[in-house]
Write a protein that holds these residues in place. Sequence first.
Motif, mmCIF file in Angstrom:
data_model
loop_
_atom_site.group_PDB
_atom_site.id
_atom_site.type_symbol
_atom_site.label_atom_id
_atom_site.label_comp_id
_atom_site.label_asym_id
_atom_site.label_seq_id
_atom_site.Cartn_x
_atom_site.Cartn_y
_atom_site.Cartn_z
ATOM 1 N N SER A 128 0.828 -1.202 0.000
ATOM 2 C CA SER A 128 0.000 0.000 0.000
ATOM 3 C C SER A 128 0.868 1.260 0.000
ATOM 4 N N GLY A 129 0.538 2.199 -0.880
ATOM 5 C CA GLY A 129 1.251 3.472 -0.905
ATOM 6 C C GLY A 129 2.537 3.474 -1.691
ATOM 7 N N SER A 130 2.827 2.378 -2.409
ATOM 8 C CA SER A 130 4.083 2.311 -3.169
ATOM 9 C C SER A 130 3.981 3.037 -4.505
ATOM 10 N N GLY A 131 2.784 3.498 -4.851
ATOM 11 C CA GLY A 131 2.591 4.239 -6.095
ATOM 12 C C GLY A 131 2.061 3.402 -7.233
ATOM 13 N N LYS A 132 1.616 2.177 -6.918
ATOM 14 C CA LYS A 132 1.156 1.257 -7.972
ATOM 15 C C LYS A 132 0.061 1.861 -8.842
ATOM 16 N N LYS A 134 3.719 9.406 4.017
ATOM 17 C CA LYS A 134 3.710 10.809 3.589
ATOM 18 C C LYS A 134 2.882 10.981 2.319
ATOM 19 N N ARG A 135 3.038 10.054 1.383
ATOM 20 C CA ARG A 135 2.284 10.132 0.131
ATOM 21 C C ARG A 135 0.784 10.014 0.386
ATOM 22 N N ARG A 136 0.406 9.049 1.214
ATOM 23 C CA ARG A 136 -1.007 8.841 1.499
ATOM 24 C C ARG A 136 -1.585 10.023 2.281
ATOM 25 N N TYR A 137 -0.776 10.585 3.181
ATOM 26 C CA TYR A 137 -1.204 11.753 3.972
ATOM 27 C C TYR A 137 -1.538 12.919 3.040
ATOM 28 N N LEU A 187 -1.310 7.067 10.045
ATOM 29 C CA LEU A 187 -1.209 6.461 8.720
ATOM 30 C C LEU A 187 -0.014 5.508 8.630
ATOM 31 N N GLN A 188 1.124 5.935 9.178
ATOM 32 C CA GLN A 188 2.308 5.073 9.118
ATOM 33 C C GLN A 188 2.089 3.797 9.923
#
Length: 226
Positions: free
Chosen positions: A16-20, A160-163, A178-179
């Motif tokens: 999750s959150g890796s940018g897929k 940070k990206r998801r935030y 989130l983390q």
Amino acid sequence: MPTRQSVPVLTIDGPSGSGKGTISRLVAEHLGWRLLDSGALYRAVGYAAGAAGLDLSDAEAVTRCAQTTKIQFRAAPHDGETRVIVNGHDATDELRTETAGAAASAIASIPSVRKALVDLQLSFRKSPGLVADGRDMGTVIFPDALYKVFLTASAAERAKRRYKQLKEKGLSVTLATLQSEIEARDTRDASRAVAPLKPARDAVLVDTTGMGIEDVVAKVLAVVNP
């Protein structure tokens, strides 16, 4: 006419959150290939189950939900984000929340739910090609895929990206929470008995920590066109 097995597939797996999602969409646009967001399917079923008031630990009820939920993807050229229609309702924004993500992770551990969604995922493999985004695309759903990528990034970077993403949608979230949720989900996804999150043996590993979107897209495209 090409058979389904002859249609080329690029699998892009990762936590999750890796940018897929973003990378898969941009790569599919560049190649002119179809796109499968498998995570959206699980989120959609989790959303439908929640809307129906189902207990997510009730395997039988959630499996029935997976078999009957109608899921459609609609292109939205104005904002670039593919809209996900669940039982006639545009649930795109709801599906991007951490609540929906947790629900998807919970039901994804139920073998009968995964089985119900396999045929649906396989049906996306159509000419001229498919970019399949998920967690087990290269290991379980399309093990014969010609091209495989496993995207990753540090938990701090992904949080940070998801935030930023959720804040832009006007949602109230904290970076620490989130983390913590991302780390817990990583552990749950990697340790589940059915289709655990892991790179396919023949996947190209791409750590996106500190990388810009264009650089990641270029690196993934290089897997298809060396």
